[in-house]
Enzyme design. Structure first.
Site, PDB file in Angstrom:
ATOM      1  N   ARG A  58       0.706  -1.165  -0.254  1.00 49.81           N
ATOM      2  CA  ARG A  58      -0.008  -0.095   0.224  1.00 49.81           C
ATOM      3  C   ARG A  58       0.611   0.980  -0.119  1.00 49.81           C
ATOM      4  NH1 ARG A  58      -1.870  -3.681   4.272  1.00 49.81           N
ATOM      5  NH2 ARG A  58      -4.173  -4.241   3.361  1.00 49.81           N
ATOM      6  N   LYS A  76      -2.425  -1.965   7.513  1.00 51.27           N
ATOM      7  CA  LYS A  76      -3.239  -1.888   8.905  1.00 51.27           C
ATOM      8  C   LYS A  76      -3.563  -2.623  10.345  1.00 51.27           C
ATOM      9  CE  LYS A  76      -6.026  -0.765   4.712  1.00 51.27           C
ATOM     10  NZ  LYS A  76      -7.922  -1.209   4.242  1.00 51.27           N
ATOM     11  N   HIS A  92      -2.840   2.496  -6.180  1.00 48.13           N
ATOM     12  CA  HIS A  92      -2.465   1.914  -5.521  1.00 48.13           C
ATOM     13  C   HIS A  92      -3.300   0.814  -6.897  1.00 48.13           C
ATOM     14  CE1 HIS A  92      -4.496  -0.486  -2.430  1.00 48.13           C
ATOM     15  NE2 HIS A  92      -5.820  -0.965  -2.682  1.00 48.13           N
ATOM     16  N   ARG A 144      -0.493  -2.110  -7.364  1.00 51.65           N
ATOM     17  CA  ARG A 144      -1.024  -3.148  -5.651  1.00 51.65           C
ATOM     18  C   ARG A 144      -1.886  -4.752  -6.277  1.00 51.65           C
ATOM     19  NH1 ARG A 144      -0.914  -4.769   0.208  1.00 51.65           N
ATOM     20  NH2 ARG A 144      -3.015  -5.072   0.420  1.00 51.65           N
ATOM     21  N   HIS A 186      -4.192  -9.202   3.234  1.00 53.14           N
ATOM     22  CA  HIS A 186      -5.125  -9.447   3.977  1.00 53.14           C
ATOM     23  C   HIS A 186      -5.574 -10.329   5.237  1.00 53.14           C
ATOM     24  CE1 HIS A 186      -6.316  -8.217  -0.987  1.00 53.14           C
ATOM     25  NE2 HIS A 186      -5.830  -7.457   0.469  1.00 53.14           N
ATOM     26  N   TYR A 212      -9.653 -11.241  -6.734  1.00 53.27           N
ATOM     27  CA  TYR A 212      -9.247 -10.915  -8.070  1.00 53.27           C
ATOM     28  C   TYR A 212      -9.234 -12.575  -8.515  1.00 53.27           C
ATOM     29  CZ  TYR A 212      -6.815  -7.459  -5.381  1.00 53.27           C
ATOM     30  OH  TYR A 212      -5.510  -6.116  -4.592  1.00 53.27           O
TER      31      TYR A 212
END
Length: 321
Positions: free
Chosen positions: A173, A199, A267, A270, A293, A302
């Site tokens: 990110r 995150k 982004h 990514r 994730h 994806y």
């Protein structure tokens, strides 16, 4: 040493008791849930907007007792007002999630149960697939030579190329790339792994290609500012922290020069990292780990992009073929 107390929030639309609980709630989310400052800011803003609406809607300042007696119609009216302001569905979902979190916090603290919040359905959000770039375009965005004609200092061009190479080469990110300290990025030949803080302040290990490290080292050697080991490796034109907006603007300039669509954003690099790995036979769970994730379902989006490859695998490998 004890932590400094969070600054007390002041609200014109609500009783001081609400402001006090709001301050405690946000502090709790930051300390215990480890939510990012941006998420805390968004939750706080959403709650302020709700309290402002309720104050106007009811014709009086909001108290804890009145908030606990909130009705479903009040919440729906607030959501309708936000929707009328053309607020996106995801932002409405976040606002409702924040209100529910605040309600649960009040209940745990014995301040009342806001039952109406659980009766509201979350707004539907149309799922859109990420828009990855073609492999050749992604590589060009991370190529310093593509910026040779720009009228900016060469070290800045090298910096932008290094950042974009990290986004595509390691699937970072933009906040993760700009948050890297110099000591966390090995020199070429001295390592091939980055420890990234993502995150929720969660760390993960991601591989980094030697040619990407070479681009970073080229930028470091050209940078006119000292880059201490504990400081950020990427700095702005005046030597301070580099803003994500600067990289976004650099991408806008470059996609115009390369004839790329508006979906070509930092982004998107990514997204391209994940999609291109999957197209080359990458394992979905491994890609989940690389992206950071928490849920495999997030990574599975994806597979929708790469359905053509999956159909080819099916056609060639199915036993009844």
């Amino acid at each position: 040493m004890s932590k400094a107390a969070a600054p007390q929030i002041e609200l014109a639309s609500a009783d001081p008791s609400i402001a006090q609980e709001m301050t405690r709630w946000l502090s709790h989310l930051g300390a215990e849930r480890r939510l990012s400052p941006k998420t805390l800011e968004a939750y706080g803003r959403d709650l302020r907007q709700c309290l402002d609406f309720l104050c106007n809607h009811w014709g009086e300042r909001v108290t804890l007792k009145r908030f606990a007696a909130l009705e479903a119609t009040d919440v729906r009216a607030f959501m309708a007002m936000r929707r009328a302001d053309d607020i996106a569905g995801r932002s409405l979902m976040r606002a409702l999630a924040g209100l529910r979190s605040f309600g649960r916090f009040l209940e745990r603290e014995g301040k009342g149960k806001v039952g109406a919040l659980s009766a509201i359905r979350a707004p539907k959000v149309a799922k859109s697939l990420p828009k990855p770039l073609p492999m050749a375009s992604a590589k060009r965005l991370a190529d310093a030579d593509e910026r040779a004609g720009e009228e900016r200092e060469t070290w800045i061009l090298a910096r932008d190329a290094a950042v974009m190479a990290l986004l595509y080469g390691s699937g970072l990110r933009i906040s993760e790339a700009l948050g890297l300290k110099r000591r966390e990025v090995p020199k070429p030949g001295e390592g091939d792994v980055l420890v990234v803080t993502g995150k929720g302040n969660k760390t993960r290990m991601v591989p980094v290609l030697q040619n990407v490290l070479a681009l970073v080292q080229e930028y470091v050697s050209m940078c006119p500012y000292p880059l201490p080991a504990e400081g950020p490796i990427f700095v702005g034109a005046r030597g301070g922290p580099l803003s994500p907006r600067i990289i976004q603007l650099a991408m806008e300039r470059l996609r115009g020069a390369l004839g790329l669509p508006d979906s070509a954003t930092p982004h998107a690099l990514r997204h391209s990292f994940a999609t291109h790995l999957l197209s080359r036979g990458g394992d979905l769970r491994a890609i989940q780990e690389l992206l950071g994730h928490s849920s495999l379902s997030t990574t599975q989006i994806y597979t929708g992009i790469d359905s053509e490859r999956l159909l080819e695998v099916y056609a060639s490998a199915h036993p009844r073929r």
